[in-house]
Write a protein that holds these residues in place. Sequence first.
Motif, PDB file in Angstrom:
ATOM      1  N   GLY A 110    -132.915 -27.704 -37.790  1.00 43.27           N
ATOM      2  CA  GLY A 110    -132.685 -28.462 -39.005  1.00 43.27           C
ATOM      3  C   GLY A 110    -132.718 -27.657 -40.283  1.00 43.27           C
ATOM      4  O   GLY A 110    -132.686 -28.227 -41.375  1.00 43.27           O
ATOM      5  N   ILE A 111    -132.817 -26.336 -40.197  1.00 44.48           N
ATOM      6  CA  ILE A 111    -132.778 -25.494 -41.393  1.00 44.48           C
ATOM      7  C   ILE A 111    -131.740 -24.414 -41.202  1.00 44.48           C
ATOM      8  O   ILE A 111    -131.354 -24.078 -40.071  1.00 44.48           O
ATOM      9  N   ASP A 112    -131.291 -23.871 -42.303  1.00 40.13           N
ATOM     10  CA  ASP A 112    -130.311 -22.800 -42.290  1.00 40.13           C
ATOM     11  C   ASP A 112    -131.019 -21.476 -42.533  1.00 40.13           C
ATOM     12  O   ASP A 112    -131.916 -21.379 -43.372  1.00 40.13           O
ATOM     13  N   ALA A 113    -130.606 -20.437 -41.813  1.00 41.31           N
ATOM     14  CA  ALA A 113    -131.260 -19.137 -41.938  1.00 41.31           C
ATOM     15  C   ALA A 113    -131.109 -18.558 -43.344  1.00 41.31           C
ATOM     16  O   ALA A 113    -132.023 -17.889 -43.844  1.00 41.31           O
ATOM     17  N   VAL A 114    -129.985 -18.798 -43.999  1.00 34.89           N
ATOM     18  CA  VAL A 114    -129.809 -18.310 -45.371  1.00 34.89           C
ATOM     19  C   VAL A 114    -130.770 -19.033 -46.305  1.00 34.89           C
ATOM     20  O   VAL A 114    -131.369 -18.424 -47.203  1.00 34.89           O
ATOM     21  N   GLN A 115    -130.923 -20.332 -46.106  1.00 33.85           N
ATOM     22  CA  GLN A 115    -131.877 -21.117 -46.901  1.00 33.85           C
ATOM     23  C   GLN A 115    -133.281 -20.555 -46.744  1.00 33.85           C
ATOM     24  O   GLN A 115    -134.027 -20.406 -47.722  1.00 33.85           O
ATOM     25  N   LEU A 116    -133.664 -20.233 -45.521  1.00 33.36           N
ATOM     26  CA  LEU A 116    -134.976 -19.646 -45.258  1.00 33.36           C
ATOM     27  C   LEU A 116    -135.114 -18.301 -45.959  1.00 33.36           C
ATOM     28  O   LEU A 116    -136.120 -18.028 -46.631  1.00 33.36           O
ATOM     29  N   LEU A 117    -134.103 -17.459 -45.830  1.00 29.30           N
ATOM     30  CA  LEU A 117    -134.139 -16.137 -46.448  1.00 29.30           C
ATOM     31  C   LEU A 117    -134.333 -16.234 -47.954  1.00 29.30           C
ATOM     32  O   LEU A 117    -135.154 -15.519 -48.540  1.00 29.30           O
ATOM     33  N   ARG A 118    -133.595 -17.119 -48.605  1.00 26.28           N
ATOM     34  CA  ARG A 118    -133.672 -17.224 -50.059  1.00 26.28           C
ATOM     35  C   ARG A 118    -135.017 -17.743 -50.543  1.00 26.28           C
ATOM     36  O   ARG A 118    -135.398 -17.504 -51.693  1.00 26.28           O
ATOM     37  N   HIS A 119    -135.725 -18.444 -49.666  1.00 24.16           N
ATOM     38  CA  HIS A 119    -137.028 -18.976 -50.083  1.00 24.16           C
ATOM     39  C   HIS A 119    -138.144 -17.937 -49.976  1.00 24.16           C
ATOM     40  O   HIS A 119    -139.213 -18.117 -50.556  1.00 24.16           O
ATOM     41  N   VAL A 120    -137.909 -16.855 -49.247  1.00 30.87           N
ATOM     42  CA  VAL A 120    -138.972 -15.868 -49.035  1.00 30.87           C
ATOM     43  C   VAL A 120    -139.471 -15.282 -50.350  1.00 30.87           C
ATOM     44  O   VAL A 120    -140.684 -15.278 -50.615  1.00 30.87           O
TER      45      VAL A 120
END
Length: 371
Positions: free
Chosen positions: A308-318
Amino acid sequence: MVGAAIVVDGRLLAARRTEPPALAGGWELPGGKVDPGETPEQACVREVREELGCQIEVGRLLEGRQRLTEDLVLQVYTCRLVDGEPDPRLLEHDALRWLGPEELEEVRWLSADEPFLGQLREIIAAGAPLPGGNVGGAVRIGQTVRRPTGPWSASVHALLDHLAARRLDAVPRVLGTDARGREVLTYLPGEVVYTPEQPMADAQLQSLVRWLRRYHEAVADFRPPPGAQWRFGGGQPADGQVICHHDVAWYNVVFAAGEVAGVIDWDVAGPGVPLDDLAFLAWNDVPLVWMADDAARRLRLMAEAYGGIDAVQLLRHVPVRIERSRRIISAGAEADHPGMRRLASTGVLDKIDRGLTELRRQLPRLEEQLR
């Protein structure tokens, strides 16, 4: 006469006598007479080997001596089992017990050993310091963990009780507080699998991410008690927020048979979005702080395991999440908070700065790989 106070993981070994009849059934510290030509320390080692079949290292001499007869005086030494030695065995006694500080009065001690129990209670109550975590202060006593408390503890305990009611695995249970005012939690056995040379394997990372998904689902309906305080601020979660762990990383996780067996150190839990936990994990265990060569692949594994999440979304939140950590550590160190001061002294702020600089430089390349 010498007595061996064998202490392991914050517990004291007591042995029950079988003879002579006047002493049978009483509990004692193993030991005996010092033979001619022996030092008291050598006598401790020999007596324990004869009575329990194991090898010990002798520590310090306790204060005081207990006169037994006109010719015999008892002195007691702290001792530890030699690493790799077999467990103590019943060779001359009929029962053995490992006693924590709250259990010392559960057995009938022989009168010769009773004067030493006060000192021994303080020694075992100090516990065995536990590795892991970044701030310190946790000790093991038997199958429990003791940790200092603070204004946030009641909120954390309410959270852990909620997770227990939801039957979430790998979470310590709250058992109360001890005589030193420390919280008492269940000990979660397992192995820390990460080393700087070898981060956790893909399967272990995925296991941890799947656990995070279960945690976020279990905590979704948790409502903190009125007036809830958290260590680094916030009360009730806002819309879209849950109570995050905020410190899920290799140093706070133990594994058994390749699966998550325990997630520990809940004292920095507080409101946040689920991505906060995932981003912090990615920083430490992809790891993005070291910019792993296969960072994009590992980020994709995390996103797939969570769902349910996108890897790019995760990366940008780091970087958003790690900048928050930096502010917390820096402010805590400036305010002379012992844990944050100790953490800052390890050079972690410089490490964060270097890692963030490199991450921002690599973001376009990583995003392209993830697409």
